[in-house]
Design an enzyme around this catalytic site. Structure first.
Site, short mmCIF file in Angstrom:
data_model
loop_
_atom_site.label_atom_id
_atom_site.label_comp_id
_atom_site.label_asym_id
_atom_site.label_seq_id
_atom_site.Cartn_x
_atom_site.Cartn_y
_atom_site.Cartn_z
N ILE A 199 0.83 -1.20 0.00
CA ILE A 199 0.00 0.00 0.00
C ILE A 199 0.87 1.25 0.00
O ILE A 199 0.58 2.22 -0.71
CB ILE A 199 -0.95 -0.02 1.21
CG1 ILE A 199 -2.02 -1.10 1.03
CG2 ILE A 199 -1.63 1.35 1.40
CD1 ILE A 199 -2.93 -1.29 2.23
N TYR B 231 -2.07 -8.60 16.06
CA TYR B 231 -2.31 -7.58 15.04
C TYR B 231 -3.59 -6.81 15.35
O TYR B 231 -3.61 -5.57 15.31
CB TYR B 231 -2.39 -8.24 13.67
CG TYR B 231 -2.62 -7.29 12.52
CD1 TYR B 231 -1.61 -6.42 12.10
CD2 TYR B 231 -3.83 -7.26 11.84
CE1 TYR B 231 -1.81 -5.56 11.03
CE2 TYR B 231 -4.04 -6.41 10.78
CZ TYR B 231 -3.03 -5.56 10.38
OH TYR B 231 -3.22 -4.70 9.33
#
Length: 336
Positions: free
Chosen positions: A63, A204
């Site tokens: 990204i 996460y």
């Protein structure tokens, strides 16, 4: 009387039609409806971000790399950071090839988010080069693929150090500059995992929940600075290299097989919606295909249903992972 009844029926029919149109839009959506409205009718990144100084972390792949390419085409001035300086030079070279930017319009700045002692100096380097920072995009971070019962606790410490503490440390130094200028945008790439919970990503998810809570709270501390925007981006599964560099059961182990990623949202689409969010100062944006987009809505408005659904989706994720395919492979609506 008959005329009034006819008017009521017409209004009711119109309302039902609007709801049906919205439902159809939602079923085909790859972002929340506020974001998609902003994409259609809101401010355009090409106008809002051209000439702005944008600092992107995690810019050597995925990204972050695509952010550098799209921002360079728009005409933003770039500071790109990651640990791998050679990869940053590769990204810079391509940015120069696809844009009208010059050599001095792109600053390559090696940065390790876990080395917080370097963040002030890094911020000063960007300021020295460009004189200002208009937009900070906190994109650096790593995901996780491991079950909690199998995972060493030092993995969780490393995830929090990188994804959470490293991000807010850099933010602190850049925010001081933005407060002096009384304007700026801080865009943080969180995740749909910052909204929901899912197996194989306990650490996460925890780090992204921490970011969500931090930036939601920080936003409330900046009411005296209405031109400083705090923007949280929550992507779902995206075609990026993040899955190839995930944390696993221990810090020395890498993921043996990342599986096919073609069923996920294309990276360029995710980045385009991220820039739309930044241009329109959206406080939070969900960028995902279904079913994760649907789960975001359920988690927000009907959490009991969301837990029920995730318990069932979670079993399939674990089965996929243990079979050596991508954990999210069976949920995509796209055909390979």
């Amino acid at each position: 009387m008959a005329g009034a009844c006819a008017l009521c029926l017409a209004l009711a029919g119109g309302a039902i039609l609007v709801l049906l149109v919205q439902l159809l839009r939602w079923l085909r959506a790859d972002g929340d409806l506020t974001l998609l409205w902003a994409e259609w009718r809101g401010k355009k990144p090409e106008k809002e971000l051209r000439g702005k100084v944008v600092w992107v972390t995690g810019a050597s792949s995925g990204i972050g790399e695509e952010l550098a390419y799209q921002l360079s085409k728009i005409g933003a001035l770039l500071a790109i950071s990651a640990r791998r300086e050679d990869e940053l030079e590769r990204v810079k070279k391509k940015c120069l090839e696809i844009s009208n930017l010059g050599e001095k319009d792109i600053l390559v700045l090696r940065l390790d988010l876990t080395d917080r002692s370097t963040h002030e100096a890094a911020t000063n380097s960007v300021l020295k080069h460009f004189g200002k920072i208009d937009v900070l995009i906190n994109n650096g971070g790593r995901s996780q693929r491991s079950l909690f019962v199998d995972t060493n606790l030092d993995v969780y410490s490393a995830i929090i150090e990188l994804n959470y503490l490293g991000t807010i440390s850099l933010t602190k130094h850049v925010l001081n500059h933005m407060i002096q200028r009384k304007k700026g945008k801080i865009v943080t790439v969180s995740s749909v995992m910052g909204i929901m919970g899912a197996p194989l990503a306990t650490g996460y998810c925890a780090s992204k929940h921490a970011l969500q809570g931090f930036f939601n709270s920080l936003r409330t501390e900046l009411t005296d600075y209405p031109e400083i925007s705090i923007i949280s981006i929550c992507p779902g599964p995206v075609q990026s290299q993040i899955i190839q560099n995930v944390f696993t059961e221990n810090l020395a182990k890498s993921l043996e097989n990342s599986g096919d990623q073609s069923h996920k949202m294309p990276t360029d689409r995710c980045v385009r919606l991220t820039l739309v969010s930044a241009a329109n100062d959206l406080k939070e944006a969900w960028i995902s295909d279904h079913p994760y987009l649907a789960v975001c809505y359920l988690w927000q408005y009907a959490p009991t249903w969301a837990w029920w659904l995730m318990n069932r989706m979670g079993k399939r994720r674990i089965q996929n992972f243990k079979s050596g395919v991508d954990a999210d492979a069976s949920y995509s609506r796209k055909k390979k």
